[in-house]
Scaffold this motif. Structure first.
Motif, PDB file in Angstrom:
ATOM      1  N   LEU A   1       0.104  14.262  -8.298  1.00  0.00           N
ATOM      2  CA  LEU A   1       0.191  14.226  -9.774  1.00  0.00           C
ATOM      3  C   LEU A   1       0.420  13.309 -10.524  1.00  0.00           C
ATOM      4  O   LEU A   1       0.497  11.578 -10.458  1.00  0.00           O
ATOM      5  CB  LEU A   1      -0.177  15.109 -10.308  1.00  0.00           C
ATOM      6  N   ARG A   2       2.298  12.701  -9.566  1.00  0.00           N
ATOM      7  CA  ARG A   2       3.063  11.603 -10.014  1.00  0.00           C
ATOM      8  C   ARG A   2       3.434  11.155  -9.421  1.00  0.00           C
ATOM      9  O   ARG A   2       2.842   9.801  -9.495  1.00  0.00           O
ATOM     10  CB  ARG A   2       4.384  12.707  -9.788  1.00  0.00           C
ATOM     11  N   ALA A   3       3.120  11.022  -7.836  1.00  0.00           N
ATOM     12  CA  ALA A   3       2.939   9.690  -6.927  1.00  0.00           C
ATOM     13  C   ALA A   3       1.129   8.917  -7.722  1.00  0.00           C
ATOM     14  O   ALA A   3       2.073   7.543  -7.851  1.00  0.00           O
ATOM     15  CB  ALA A   3       2.733  10.027  -6.066  1.00  0.00           C
ATOM     16  N   LEU A   4       0.680   9.578  -8.093  1.00  0.00           N
ATOM     17  CA  LEU A   4      -0.599   8.962  -8.329  1.00  0.00           C
ATOM     18  C   LEU A   4      -0.065   8.342  -9.850  1.00  0.00           C
ATOM     19  O   LEU A   4      -1.030   7.019  -9.813  1.00  0.00           O
ATOM     20  CB  LEU A   4      -2.219  10.133  -8.199  1.00  0.00           C
TER      21      LEU A   4
ATOM     22  N   ARG B   1      -8.953   8.262  -8.284  1.00  0.00           N
ATOM     23  CA  ARG B   1     -10.178   8.869  -8.680  1.00  0.00           C
ATOM     24  C   ARG B   1     -10.732   9.772  -8.067  1.00  0.00           C
ATOM     25  O   ARG B   1     -10.408  11.412  -7.963  1.00  0.00           O
ATOM     26  CB  ARG B   1     -10.652   8.674  -9.941  1.00  0.00           C
ATOM     27  N   GLY B   2     -10.803   9.873  -7.041  1.00  0.00           N
ATOM     28  CA  GLY B   2     -11.887  10.136  -5.747  1.00  0.00           C
ATOM     29  C   GLY B   2     -10.007  12.067  -5.073  1.00  0.00           C
ATOM     30  O   GLY B   2     -11.320  12.534  -5.143  1.00  0.00           O
ATOM     31  N   ALA B   3     -10.172  10.645  -5.260  1.00  0.00           N
ATOM     32  CA  ALA B   3      -8.614  11.452  -4.440  1.00  0.00           C
ATOM     33  C   ALA B   3      -8.202  12.623  -5.199  1.00  0.00           C
ATOM     34  O   ALA B   3      -7.546  13.870  -4.794  1.00  0.00           O
ATOM     35  CB  ALA B   3      -7.071  11.002  -4.023  1.00  0.00           C
TER      36      ALA B   3
ATOM     37  N   ILE C   1       0.496  -0.814  -0.264  1.00  0.00           N
ATOM     38  CA  ILE C   1      -0.105   0.060   0.334  1.00  0.00           C
ATOM     39  C   ILE C   1       0.990   0.927   0.242  1.00  0.00           C
ATOM     40  O   ILE C   1       0.274   2.097   0.537  1.00  0.00           O
ATOM     41  CB  ILE C   1      -0.957  -0.330   1.159  1.00  0.00           C
ATOM     42  N   ARG C   2       2.245   1.295  -0.374  1.00  0.00           N
ATOM     43  CA  ARG C   2       3.094   2.675  -0.462  1.00  0.00           C
ATOM     44  C   ARG C   2       2.132   3.251  -1.251  1.00  0.00           C
ATOM     45  O   ARG C   2       2.148   4.545  -0.574  1.00  0.00           O
ATOM     46  CB  ARG C   2       4.124   2.256  -1.144  1.00  0.00           C
ATOM     47  N   GLY C   3       1.596   3.365  -2.780  1.00  0.00           N
ATOM     48  CA  GLY C   3       1.187   3.794  -3.888  1.00  0.00           C
ATOM     49  C   GLY C   3       0.382   5.436  -2.807  1.00  0.00           C
ATOM     50  O   GLY C   3       0.012   6.587  -2.507  1.00  0.00           O
ATOM     51  N   HIS C   4      -0.907   3.462  -1.665  1.00  0.00           N
ATOM     52  CA  HIS C   4      -1.659   4.748  -1.118  1.00  0.00           C
ATOM     53  C   HIS C   4      -1.012   5.430   0.082  1.00  0.00           C
ATOM     54  O   HIS C   4      -1.754   6.602  -0.181  1.00  0.00           O
ATOM     55  CB  HIS C   4      -2.961   3.920  -0.141  1.00  0.00           C
ATOM     56  N   LEU C   5      -0.333   4.752   1.377  1.00  0.00           N
ATOM     57  CA  LEU C   5       0.106   5.617   1.603  1.00  0.00           C
ATOM     58  C   LEU C   5       0.687   7.137   0.704  1.00  0.00           C
ATOM     59  O   LEU C   5       0.477   8.387   1.658  1.00  0.00           O
ATOM     60  CB  LEU C   5       1.392   5.099   2.479  1.00  0.00           C
ATOM     61  N   LEU C   6       1.593   7.450  -0.170  1.00  0.00           N
ATOM     62  CA  LEU C   6       2.537   8.455  -0.399  1.00  0.00           C
ATOM     63  C   LEU C   6       1.431   9.310  -1.294  1.00  0.00           C
ATOM     64  O   LEU C   6       0.678  10.295  -0.242  1.00  0.00           O
ATOM     65  CB  LEU C   6       3.247   7.701  -1.772  1.00  0.00           C
TER      66      LEU C   6
ATOM     67  N   GLY D   1      -1.133   4.463 -10.791  1.00  0.00           N
ATOM     68  CA  GLY D   1      -1.433   4.347 -12.081  1.00  0.00           C
ATOM     69  C   GLY D   1      -0.586   3.081 -12.699  1.00  0.00           C
ATOM     70  O   GLY D   1      -1.570   1.828 -12.954  1.00  0.00           O
ATOM     71  N   ARG D   2       0.196   3.168 -12.671  1.00  0.00           N
ATOM     72  CA  ARG D   2       1.275   2.388 -13.261  1.00  0.00           C
ATOM     73  C   ARG D   2       1.592   0.815 -12.883  1.00  0.00           C
ATOM     74  O   ARG D   2       1.446  -0.328 -13.504  1.00  0.00           O
ATOM     75  CB  ARG D   2       2.655   3.001 -13.709  1.00  0.00           C
ATOM     76  N   ALA D   3       1.540   1.094 -11.661  1.00  0.00           N
ATOM     77  CA  ALA D   3       1.471  -0.069 -11.029  1.00  0.00           C
ATOM     78  C   ALA D   3       0.823  -0.798 -10.725  1.00  0.00           C
ATOM     79  O   ALA D   3       0.572  -2.105 -11.253  1.00  0.00           O
ATOM     80  CB  ALA D   3       2.353   0.181  -9.295  1.00  0.00           C
ATOM     81  N   ARG D   4      -0.250   0.151 -10.944  1.00  0.00           N
ATOM     82  CA  ARG D   4      -2.342  -1.637 -11.267  1.00  0.00           C
ATOM     83  C   ARG D   4      -1.783  -2.114 -12.288  1.00  0.00           C
ATOM     84  O   ARG D   4      -2.800  -2.730 -12.474  1.00  0.00           O
ATOM     85  CB  ARG D   4      -2.956  -0.286 -10.582  1.00  0.00           C
ATOM     86  N   THR D   5      -2.198  -0.813 -13.476  1.00  0.00           N
ATOM     87  CA  THR D   5      -1.653  -1.343 -15.034  1.00  0.00           C
ATOM     88  C   THR D   5      -0.698  -2.686 -14.619  1.00  0.00           C
ATOM     89  O   THR D   5      -0.872  -4.268 -15.396  1.00  0.00           O
ATOM     90  CB  THR D   5      -1.483  -0.961 -15.697  1.00  0.00           C
TER      91      THR D   5
END
Lengths: 328, 275
Positions: A301-304, A324-326, A229-234, A308-312
């Motif tokens: 925006l960069r972290a987001l 998206r909400g964030a 969940i590092r992406g979420h944390l960041l 997104g990349r990590a997700r794909t």
């Protein structure tokens, strides 16, 4: 399905001419007319103020009584004054305390802790905890501020009764701590919900493996949870920091006082620009705020995007709705 | 043996944590729930003495109810303007391929997150001053709309993108004009999106303090968020019975709205509904 030649033109000659990619048949002119009202409003009330700040910050514009003086160009004077100004240094330091204390440490740690403890416990306790935290989030900020003023009151305040510290004037003695705790109270819900969603994406088998291996909670978090969940944390850290940095509600509790000891930057701008009428000077500080916002927003925006990349790259990875909400 | 002790400690730690969290969050809320009905709010040691007298006092206050009406006007006005202009823009941006569209949206979103009310209070105040919008509710509505629109367009474009264009094409085949298509085909399909944006806007405006505080001078026009801070007793102390009663009344709409939304659509993130 679609025939090689479009039958629309024959069937509906009245339809507006369309061009490539115009599914609704609006035509360029009508499309522009649809976008125009929103664009004008944004241009006048968002973009223009931003550009104007650039100019205002270089003037000695003042507000006296009801009239404004003629602005005079003073170049970088305001910025030089700001950088040497003790009040500004103090507000910068207090803002750092406010953002680090309430957003980074308070809301993130508390929000994550609640989400972690409640992760697989459906039932009344969970509903109660989450309901209360959410309620604290949705109440109007003036009401929340007032609740805390009443709680912290020296004589009748409930906090002194609960803690057994009668006569302690929390707001006078520890204004910044009060403001931080207040902000943790009202803002934790966002982190809690976001981490709750994120934890739902940590495969239960990982946690189970860690448990069977006899890992401590901290080891489980470090090895099985945080990497996922590092992406979420960041992203949530950056977003919450951005909000906190721009928050004006501490003004409702302490008005920056006593003696400016809780005067974070937003309140400092208010006092200098609209309290003392030094509009040019205030605009210069505003510009500094905007630049700091820009840095945080770009990082966000960069972290987001990375997330997104990590997700794909990893199907079934992170949760889309929260991201998206964030963003909005 | 060791394992059971550890397990026990863990359970105790858990219980302490949950109780502390419950206490921390419940305490102010309990105050909000009880103080309005208490003859002597603020004196924490005494048991509440039930009364409805505070509500009578509230009704007698000349500004209290008017300020709630002002809050409704500001929230409804902003929501109407945001939803109308954002849905028009989002629809066109979703259906027509404009060069540089994605860049435009990205820049707008970036701008709206860095040009916040606090960072832009000086130019916004001066803008309102020069446009003669000081002390005008319309001024507050316009400024708030400008700040909320980028996110609203972004959200609505997502909804519109997700709906197939085949209905619109079918309607056009039967000769419907673009405005008719929008009204009779598109709007019904993206209604959940419109509702989300409207609720989100209302929630933002309802609690907003800074803009009305900056731009409105006349207390007759001030919304609830601002008027609360004028409720002092003759002795200069906050008028606790009045403020607590007013707080409850002022909070109810957003709480009800939240309950409605979470029941109807399930509570999810849409732009961090609060801020």
């Amino acid at each position: 399905m679609a025939p090689p030649t479009s039958p629309r033109a024959d069937l509906a000659p009245a339809a507006a001419p369309f061009f490539e990619g115009d599914a609704a048949g609006l035509g360029r002119g009508r499309a522009a007319a649809f976008v125009a009202p929103a664009l004008v409003l944004v241009a006048v009330f968002l973009v223009f103020p931003a550009l104007w700040t650039l100019y205002l910050g270089t003037t000695d514009y003042r507000l006296t009584g009801v009239a404004a003086s003629e602005p005079r160009f003073v170049g970088t004077d305001n910025y030089r004054t700001v950088l040497g100004d003790g009040d500004f240094h103090r507000s910068l330091w207090l803002t750092l305390q406010f953002v680090l204390g309430s957003a980074v440490i308070g809301q993130t740690v508390l929000g994550f802790s609640i989400a972690w403890v409640m992760r697989d416990r459906p039932g009344p306790v969970r509903r109660l905890v989450e309901g209360l935290v959410l309620l604290a989030w949705i109440l109007p900020s003036s009401v929340i501020a007032f609740l805390w003023i009443a709680l912290l009151d020296r004589d009748g305040g409930t906090l002194n009764a609960v803690l057994g510290t009668p006569g302690t004037a929390w707001l006078l003695d520890h204004p910044m701590a009060c403001v931080v705790v207040f902000n943790v109270w009202r803002g934790t819900a966002f982190s809690m919900m976001l981490y709750g969603a994120a934890l739902g994406n940590v495969p239960p088998s990982h946690l189970e493996t860690a448990r069977l291996a006899g890992a401590s909670t901290w080891q489980t978090l470090r090895d099985a949870v945080f990497p996922r969940i590092r992406g979420h944390l960041l992203t949530s850290l950056l977003l919450v920091s951005l909000w906190t940095f721009n928050d004006f509600t501490p003004f409702l509790i302490t008005a920056g006082g006593p003696d400016g000891r809780s005067e974070i930057m937003s309140v400092y701008v208010y006092r200098t620009a609209l309290g003392d009428g030094r509009l040019g000077f205030g605009a210069a500080i505003s510009l500094i705020m905007i630049l700091i916002n820009l840095v945080i927003a770009l990082l966000y925006l960069r972290a987001l995007r990375d997330r997104g990349r990590a997700r794909t790259a990893e199907p079934g990875g992170a949760e889309a709705g929260a991201a998206r909400g964030a963003a909005a | 043996m060791n394992g059971t002790v550890r397990e026990l400690l863990r359970r105790i730690g858990l219980a302490v944590f949950v109780s502390a969290v419950l206490g921390f969050f419940a305490l102010p809320l309990l105050w909000l729930a009880f103080a309005p009905f208490d003859a002597n709010p603020g004196i924490s040691a005494s048991l509440p003495e039930f009364t409805l007298h505070n509500f009578r006092v509230l009704l007698d206050n000349p500004y209290a109810l008017a300020s709630l009406r002002n809050s409704v006007l500001l929230a409804a006005g902003t929501a109407a303007l945001v939803v109308t202009t954002a849905s028009l823009a989002a629809y066109a941006l979703s259906r027509v391929r404009v060069p540089g569209r994605d860049l435009l949206l990205y820049v707008l979103l970036l701008l709206s997150s860095i040009i916040t009310g606090t960072a832009a209070m000086v130019p916004v105040f001066l803008l309102a001053f020069n446009l003669h919008l000081i002390d005008s509710r319309l001024g507050v509505i316009l400024v708030l709309t400008g700040g909320l629109l980028p996110a609203a367009i972004f959200l609505l474009k997502d909804f519109t993108d997700a709906t197939p264009t085949s209905y619109e094409e079918a309607a056009r085949v039967f000769g419907a004009s673009p405005l008719q298509v929008l009204r009779h085909v598109v709007l019904p399909v993206i209604r959940p999106g419109l509702a989300t944006v409207a609720v989100w806007t209302v929630a933002q405006v309802w609690g907003d303090f800074l803009m009305p505080f900056l731009l409105l001078r006349n207390p007759d026009k001030a919304p609830a968020s601002v008027i609360m801070y004028t409720f002092y007793t003759e002795g200069g102390q906050p008028d606790l019975p009045l403020i607590s009663t007013f707080s409850l009344l002022y909070s109810l709409p957003v709480v009800l709205m939240y309950l409605f939304v979470s029941r109807r659509y399930g509570f999810r993130f849409h732009g961090g509904i609060k801020r």
